[in-house]
Design an enzyme around this catalytic site. Structure first.
Site, PDB file in Angstrom:
ATOM      1  N   GLY A 207      28.339   3.594   0.284  1.00 17.56           N
ATOM      2  CA  GLY A 207      27.916   2.171   0.626  1.00 17.56           C
ATOM      3  C   GLY A 207      28.583   1.037  -0.315  1.00 17.56           C
ATOM      4  CG  ASN A 208      26.771   2.073  -4.344  1.00 20.75           C
ATOM      5  OD1 ASN A 208      27.559   3.131  -3.874  1.00 20.75           O
ATOM      6  ND2 ASN A 208      26.536   2.395  -5.826  1.00 20.75           N
TER       7      ASN A 208
ATOM      8  CE  LYS B  45      25.144  10.154  10.433  1.00 24.10           C
ATOM      9  NZ  LYS B  45      24.398   9.375   9.337  1.00 24.10           N
TER      10      LYS B  45
ATOM     11  CE  LYS C 124      30.628   8.533   0.544  1.00 17.85           C
ATOM     12  NZ  LYS C 124      29.090   8.470   1.324  1.00 17.85           N
TER      13      LYS C 124
ATOM     14  CE  LYS D  89      25.211   9.873  -1.119  1.00 21.28           C
ATOM     15  NZ  LYS D  89      26.442   9.619  -0.267  1.00 21.28           N
TER      16      LYS D  89
END
Ligand code: ADP
Ligand code: MG
Length: 320
Positions: A19-20, A136, A220, A282
């Site tokens: 997102g960053n 979610k 993602k 991740k």
């Protein structure tokens, strides 16, 4: 001068942008800010891109959240679209931002490779247990009364988030295939920089000979891992706002994980070192990729992507 990565040769790399890459903490949520952030991201990445076979994937949390709000507040005058269509809209929006930003850097730096944005669908299994267990949170916060009305009227699953209010929760199934894989491979073969699998891809389920959008969201990082395996990438690179994974993260004795063997990382995961909503996915994604035959997977910051490929930054996971 030729920049050489690990094996001193061109690599096929899936680069997952966090997102960053589009917004920093505290940034106002504007188109212009996202364009500027994305331009900064490509300033960090253009060398890696021009000297390797790169595929870019990205998250969509804030963007799809915004689209869902727009859907919600305008529902009396414009028909709301389903969640999977909001996901497609976010792919288009982010695709535009990334394409404009990349072209700025491309022209400024004299890079010849062109970007091609692909609307991407991720296949999920209808029997995935996630469909029976939505987890979610998406969209806005509601009061308890509003939430139970949404449950009645729209059949939403809802959950209270401590101190913040009620939210819609949706399934997060595991992607089993990326439908646009052949197009992605063809673009790579033709020297393009594909941008795909945005927000984990649009979840679709197969019914006989057709695919249908599913009201779900896909992680993602996991989708990027699946894509990387499917297209035979040597490396999966997950770029975020920290320079890797840490043990005892957030405590005074936190410890950066550098180069790590698969089995060792699995052991750390088993000890519950990684938060489920952020670093956990991740870690799962990199473990999965290396287990499926990937040569290495990397978690580092956008700023350190370049050093990461040289093995000088980040958490680098290799087979045992
Ligand atoms: P992205 O948008 O890149 O997916 P996330 O916020 O989901 O970003 O994940 C990155 C965040 O994970 C970091 O900002 C950090 O605060 C958090 N985090 C949680 N646990 C850990 C850990 N063990 N090591 C490093 N970072 C961690
Ligand atoms: Mg994340």
């Amino acid at each position: 001068m030729l920049f050489l990565s690990f094996g001193d040769s061109m690599e096929r790399i899936v680069v997952a942008l966090g997102g960053n890459a589009l917004l920093h903490k505290g940034d106002p949520f504007s188109f212009e800010i996202q364009l500027d952030r994305a331009t900064q991201a490509f300033e960090n990445l253009y060398r890696l891109i021009s000297e390797n076979e790169v595929v870019i994937t990205h998250g969509n949390g804030p963007q799809v959240g915004n689209i869902l709000l727009q859907n919600e507040y305008s529902s009396k005058v414009a028909n709301p679209m389903p969640l999977h269509s909001c996901g497609s809209m976010s792919q288009g929006l982010i695709g535009e931002v990334l394409t404009l930003a990349y072209d700025r850097v491309k022209f400024a730096r004299g890079v010849s490779k062109e970007m091609a944005m692909i609307l991407t669908r991720s296949v999920v299994n209808e029997a995935d247990p996630a469909f029976k267990n939505p987890s979610k949170p998406v969209g806005s916060f509601y009061t308890e009364a509003e939430a139970s009305r949404m449950k009645e009227e729209r059949g939403w699953a809802v959950r209270e988030e401590q101190g913040k209010g009620w939210r819609r929760i949706v399934p997060s199934p595991v992607p089993v295939d990326i439908l646009e894989k052949s197009a992605i491979l063809a673009l790579l073969a033709d020297g393009f920089l594909p941008v795909c699998t945005g927000g984990g891809g649009i979840p679709v389920v197969r019914h006989e000979t057709s695919y249908f959008g599913a009201d779900a969201v896909i992680d993602k990082d996991l989708a990027s891992s699946v894509l990387a395996t499917i297209i035979g990438a040597g490396s999966l690179m997950i770029l975020t706002d920290v320079d890797g994974a840490y043990l005892n993260y957030g405590s005074p004795d936190q410890q950066h994980i550098g180069k790590v063997k698969l089995s060792e990382l699995k052991e750390f995961r088993g000890r519950g070192e990684f938060s489920s909503g952020s670093m956990g996915p991740k870690i799962d994604a990199v473990i999965r990729f290396v287990e499926k035959g990937g040569k290495r997977a990397l978690i580092t910051s956008l700023e350190n992507a370049h050093q990461g490929m040289k093995g000088q930054s980040g958490t680098i996971v290799v087979p045992d």
